[in-house]
Design a protein around this motif. Sequence first.
Motif, PDB file in Angstrom:
ATOM      1  N   TYR A 172     -10.215   4.197 -18.626  1.00 34.62           N
ATOM      2  CA  TYR A 172      -9.292   4.328 -17.536  1.00 34.62           C
ATOM      3  C   TYR A 172      -7.691   3.541 -18.235  1.00 34.62           C
ATOM      4  CZ  TYR A 172     -12.477   5.359 -13.954  1.00 34.62           C
ATOM      5  OH  TYR A 172     -13.337   5.974 -13.007  1.00 34.62           O
ATOM      6  N   MET A 173      -6.736   4.211 -17.870  1.00 30.54           N
ATOM      7  CA  MET A 173      -5.350   3.985 -17.899  1.00 30.54           C
ATOM      8  C   MET A 173      -4.912   2.994 -16.748  1.00 30.54           C
ATOM      9  SD  MET A 173      -2.767   3.261 -19.741  1.00 30.54           S
ATOM     10  CE  MET A 173      -3.057   4.122 -21.231  1.00 30.54           C
ATOM     11  N   LEU A 174      -4.750   1.981 -16.925  1.00 31.23           N
ATOM     12  CA  LEU A 174      -4.314   0.932 -15.940  1.00 31.23           C
ATOM     13  C   LEU A 174      -2.717   0.774 -15.794  1.00 31.23           C
ATOM     14  CD1 LEU A 174      -4.875  -1.218 -13.384  1.00 31.23           C
ATOM     15  CD2 LEU A 174      -5.149  -2.661 -15.324  1.00 31.23           C
ATOM     16  N   TRP A 175      -2.130   1.073 -14.721  1.00 29.34           N
ATOM     17  CA  TRP A 175      -0.892   0.595 -14.409  1.00 29.34           C
ATOM     18  C   TRP A 175      -0.697  -0.063 -13.420  1.00 29.34           C
ATOM     19  CZ3 TRP A 175       3.397   2.013 -10.922  1.00 29.34           C
ATOM     20  CH2 TRP A 175       4.368   1.787 -11.555  1.00 29.34           C
ATOM     21  N   ILE A 203       0.688   5.097  -0.083  1.00 28.39           N
ATOM     22  CA  ILE A 203       0.715   5.480  -1.454  1.00 28.39           C
ATOM     23  C   ILE A 203       0.309   6.879  -1.647  1.00 28.39           C
ATOM     24  CG2 ILE A 203      -0.339   5.022  -3.799  1.00 28.39           C
ATOM     25  CD1 ILE A 203      -0.439   2.208  -2.907  1.00 28.39           C
ATOM     26  N   ASN A 204       0.998   7.660  -2.513  1.00 23.51           N
ATOM     27  CA  ASN A 204       0.470   9.252  -3.196  1.00 23.51           C
ATOM     28  C   ASN A 204       0.878   8.921  -4.423  1.00 23.51           C
ATOM     29  OD1 ASN A 204       0.278  10.158  -0.405  1.00 23.51           O
ATOM     30  ND2 ASN A 204       2.616  10.105  -0.293  1.00 23.51           N
ATOM     31  N   VAL A 205      -0.423   9.485  -5.261  1.00 19.70           N
ATOM     32  CA  VAL A 205      -0.223   9.467  -6.937  1.00 19.70           C
ATOM     33  C   VAL A 205      -0.564  10.952  -7.242  1.00 19.70           C
ATOM     34  CG1 VAL A 205      -2.738   8.766  -6.782  1.00 19.70           C
ATOM     35  CG2 VAL A 205      -1.080   7.942  -8.377  1.00 19.70           C
ATOM     36  N   GLN A 245      -3.553   9.111  -1.396  1.00 18.71           N
ATOM     37  CA  GLN A 245      -4.417   8.246  -1.941  1.00 18.71           C
ATOM     38  C   GLN A 245      -5.979   8.495  -1.773  1.00 18.71           C
ATOM     39  OE1 GLN A 245      -3.869   4.054  -0.821  1.00 18.71           O
ATOM     40  NE2 GLN A 245      -5.900   3.595  -1.558  1.00 18.71           N
ATOM     41  N   PRO A 246      -6.465   9.071  -0.730  1.00 19.36           N
ATOM     42  CA  PRO A 246      -7.932   9.243  -0.430  1.00 19.36           C
ATOM     43  C   PRO A 246      -8.120  10.433  -1.480  1.00 19.36           C
ATOM     44  CG  PRO A 246      -7.031   9.022   1.806  1.00 19.36           C
ATOM     45  CD  PRO A 246      -5.817   9.269   0.674  1.00 19.36           C
ATOM     46  N   ILE A 296      -8.676   5.201  -9.249  1.00 19.92           N
ATOM     47  CA  ILE A 296      -8.835   3.766  -8.617  1.00 19.92           C
ATOM     48  C   ILE A 296      -7.599   3.365  -8.181  1.00 19.92           C
ATOM     49  CG2 ILE A 296     -10.056   1.621  -8.586  1.00 19.92           C
ATOM     50  CD1 ILE A 296     -11.764   2.731 -10.647  1.00 19.92           C
ATOM     51  N   VAL A 297      -7.298   3.199  -6.903  1.00 15.46           N
ATOM     52  CA  VAL A 297      -6.125   2.446  -6.201  1.00 15.46           C
ATOM     53  C   VAL A 297      -6.440   1.316  -5.604  1.00 15.46           C
ATOM     54  CG1 VAL A 297      -4.131   3.042  -4.881  1.00 15.46           C
ATOM     55  CG2 VAL A 297      -5.128   4.950  -6.168  1.00 15.46           C
ATOM     56  N   GLY A 298      -5.920   0.355  -6.096  1.00 13.29           N
ATOM     57  CA  GLY A 298      -6.160  -1.076  -5.392  1.00 13.29           C
ATOM     58  C   GLY A 298      -5.349  -1.956  -5.424  1.00 13.29           C
ATOM     59  N   LYS A 299      -5.624  -3.089  -4.797  1.00 15.08           N
ATOM     60  CA  LYS A 299      -4.440  -4.211  -4.774  1.00 15.08           C
ATOM     61  C   LYS A 299      -5.132  -5.546  -5.360  1.00 15.08           C
ATOM     62  CE  LYS A 299      -1.808  -2.550  -0.996  1.00 15.08           C
ATOM     63  NZ  LYS A 299      -1.500  -2.740   0.349  1.00 15.08           N
ATOM     64  N   GLN A 300      -4.333  -6.304  -6.239  1.00 15.82           N
ATOM     65  CA  GLN A 300      -5.061  -7.640  -6.720  1.00 15.82           C
ATOM     66  C   GLN A 300      -3.835  -8.487  -6.924  1.00 15.82           C
ATOM     67  OE1 GLN A 300      -7.283  -7.426 -10.208  1.00 15.82           O
ATOM     68  NE2 GLN A 300      -7.820  -9.387 -10.029  1.00 15.82           N
ATOM     69  N   ASN A 301      -3.726  -9.626  -6.379  1.00 15.39           N
ATOM     70  CA  ASN A 301      -2.818 -10.765  -6.331  1.00 15.39           C
ATOM     71  C   ASN A 301      -1.248 -10.122  -5.976  1.00 15.39           C
ATOM     72  OD1 ASN A 301      -4.495 -12.389  -7.412  1.00 15.39           O
ATOM     73  ND2 ASN A 301      -4.182 -11.957  -9.481  1.00 15.39           N
ATOM     74  N   ASN A 302      -1.146  -9.399  -4.863  1.00 12.41           N
ATOM     75  CA  ASN A 302       0.092  -8.789  -4.396  1.00 12.41           C
ATOM     76  C   ASN A 302       0.430  -7.864  -5.575  1.00 12.41           C
ATOM     77  OD1 ASN A 302       0.151 -10.376  -1.897  1.00 12.41           O
ATOM     78  ND2 ASN A 302       0.844 -11.837  -3.265  1.00 12.41           N
ATOM     79  N   THR A 303      -0.348  -7.030  -6.078  1.00  6.75           N
ATOM     80  CA  THR A 303       0.035  -6.259  -7.337  1.00  6.75           C
ATOM     81  C   THR A 303      -0.728  -4.860  -7.043  1.00  6.75           C
ATOM     82  OG1 THR A 303       0.600  -7.685  -9.000  1.00  6.75           O
ATOM     83  CG2 THR A 303       0.250  -5.606  -9.697  1.00  6.75           C
ATOM     84  N   ILE A 304      -0.154  -3.620  -6.948  1.00  3.49           N
ATOM     85  CA  ILE A 304      -0.699  -2.357  -6.797  1.00  3.49           C
ATOM     86  C   ILE A 304      -1.181  -2.163  -8.174  1.00  3.49           C
ATOM     87  CG2 ILE A 304      -0.396   0.127  -6.140  1.00  3.49           C
ATOM     88  CD1 ILE A 304       1.657  -0.925  -4.202  1.00  3.49           C
ATOM     89  N   GLN A 305      -2.640  -1.732  -8.173  1.00  4.30           N
ATOM     90  CA  GLN A 305      -2.888  -1.345  -9.584  1.00  4.30           C
ATOM     91  C   GLN A 305      -3.473   0.344  -9.275  1.00  4.30           C
ATOM     92  OE1 GLN A 305      -6.228  -4.158 -10.142  1.00  4.30           O
ATOM     93  NE2 GLN A 305      -4.736  -5.473 -11.057  1.00  4.30           N
TER      94      GLN A 305
END
Length: 810
Positions: free
Chosen positions: A267-270, A285-287, A296-297, A305-314
């Motif tokens: 996976y390429m994570l941004w 979110i649209n991607v 997003q769905p 994979i669209v998620g949030k961690q530590n107030n960060t969108i991944q």
Amino acid sequence: MGCLAGLGWFILLVAVVNIEAQNKPPIKINSKCLGNLLRVDVSRLGGSFLEVSVVINNSSIILTPSVSSQCGFTIKKDHQGNAVIYASIQNCFARNVDDKAFTTKLGLRLQSDNVVEDEFYLMEDTCYYSPWAFREIICRPNYMEVSVRSEVTCPSGTKKDDWNSLKPAHRSTTSDWQVMFQTDDEQLPPINISDARKQGYAFLLTEGRLVFRAPYGQPESFSTEVNGVPVETVHATIFSRQSWVVLMVDLVAACSMDEGLYNESGYMLWETPEMLYPNLDGQQINVGLQGQLVAQPVAEERGYIVGKQNNTIQICIPENAEGRYRKSAVEDDLYEFYVYHLYLEQILVDEDRVETRIRSLRTLATPLLPSPIFAENQTVLEENMFTVYLGDVPEDVQLAAVHLNGQEFTVPLSVSSFIITKVVHPNNTHGYKLKVPFEDPVVLQQFSKTDALHYILNINYTLTVLPEKDLYYHMESVVALVTDVSPPQFDAVCTESGISFKLDHRPFDYLWEITIDSDLLTSELADQHGYTMINDSNSLLLEVPLFSRGYEYKNVSLKGFFGTFEIIMRDLETSEVQGSTIKTCPFSTTELIMCSTDGRMTVVADLALAIPNGGNPARTNLRDKYCGPKETDGSRALFSFSLNSCGATVKLNSENVTYENEIFYSKKLLRPSQVVSDNAKERVTMQCTYPLSGLHRLFSVHRFESDAAGIGSLLHTTHPAAGLQSPTIQPTSALTTTLATTTLSATRRATGSYKPALHPPSRYVKVTRFRYPTNTRFRYPANASYRYIWPTLNKGVRQSLQTKLNAAHI
């Protein structure tokens, strides 16, 4: 003015393309509207340089990197060498109609070293975009852009910082628009809009919107980290003082500068901070990739994979996501990397339901990843050829040449004994199947001590990466081991007229040469010796008639004899004998004559017309009355004797030596009661002729040595009525050297009949050595050496000796 709130949005996209060219374009131009962006693809460049300009009122402005970033253009090449142009629909040169229709006209100049004149094309496209969000932000790879409505809004609350930025504006004495930049820790003095443009910023006021654009890395922007994600922010406030009233618009653009991270899961994570803009919430979110956005769905259904961690969108993009680019590269070895043109849309609203739309377009690339190419040996020994498959070749890599054991062959192949076939697979890879026959001269061969044959093929594939044409080499060595390597063996069958030999070809049979004795078996040799040979790609068929050269005979009797023929296999390089096929067959014949390899004459003669009525063939003898038949039946007799015995005569000429004898019938020792009618009509003469060139030390030794077989003849000639009782009768027909290939018949002529000789060929003929006692009276024996003695005598002595030889029937 009243306060405005975001009540929903609707986007209408329509693209109108107009392409004009001076000539028929060799390139392909496609355009597409992607929200508030215009995308133009220019392909089939063929390595030419593309210059892009903006056309305004019949004049053009070249889009240099600085002009592009200031005015809202991004120009780059994709993995195939084609050009991709992104333009903000609110670029500096767009024709705007009611903030709904935006037309951009581009000039495309194609420059090439091998073209005298440049090719120029015009491209015009109109994008329709509506409705706009109150605030629209674009994060492009080379610039940030923020666009806001020019209407005044009524915020729910005003903070102290807002008034702090108003103080410098209030102190200003000018009515012109000015801009004031605020960094992370200070507020810079205001400057005129015209001066800001000179520094690379763009300001545009349309009928209903205010646009601000800033290239990355400007001195007035600042970089920071938010939740560990690098972010670049530009904060500009533009204002104008009209008397005691100050008009001020706050413009803020903040973009994630994350370059992405490729993980082991493929996976390429941004990442981007969730709240780059304070007081905004309710994120949607649209991607997607390549400017294509999905909700997003839907994206998650496609493997994102669209998620949030530590107030960060991944955002995690799968390696095989649709729209990603794959590229090969050569760095001592073959590698690959993936390029993702990420398109992310975030829709935020504040507490007053005012909408902010953030569109981020980032180009992400994986590090160099190994791209192994494999070679598989698919050789099947029974096919007698190498089959080597080169697989997992990427779609942008092509086979340019192959080196086989050091010899280069370019692809596509010209005329060749081997083939290369391209095999395409559905996973965007392909392969090449190479087939090389074992017998091809390019293949190396080695013998081992275990009688195994190694076929060796060293392959060096030359591959080229497109479009850069970087070269990559893949080496492979394959060996085919043939363990049942042995000299060829013929299948032999006895026939009525001779022996039939058949050989089924094997791929390595060419390593031996096939000989008859020491002579190489060829079609010319077969014609010369009377063989019938048929040789094709599958088998060799050899028909060897009886009594043709190469036979050896044993156990000759009136009932028949055994004929043996041998085919010899020799090493191709050393000519050493490594095997043979020997076949012995029983034969029968009415008559025959053999001039054997040990200096013997063996004759089976039909005496039906050569003895008187009532005569017994057992009463016959040769010129020497003590040389009788070995075996007889009702009409035939078998004689076997040394060439120089039994009263044989010897005749010489410049090329040959001939031994001759006759068969006589004797009436002596008949009882008075036995009555035999003297009505014999034939006499039988037998001859064996050898070429002098093949004889060694003729008569000087007991051993008979000849390089070639003797030519035998049986002659049945008309006999006077007196019968066969005198050994002085001479033949009436000439000596013949014709070889018979069939059995002799009993056919006779009224005045005389001739039967050709039947004889086996000789490889090497030898006779026992003979020496004269010194005290013996000189008399020329039948084995005297005419070659060495005869020329030394004078004419008178030679005539006297010849007379004595003839009188003694020697």
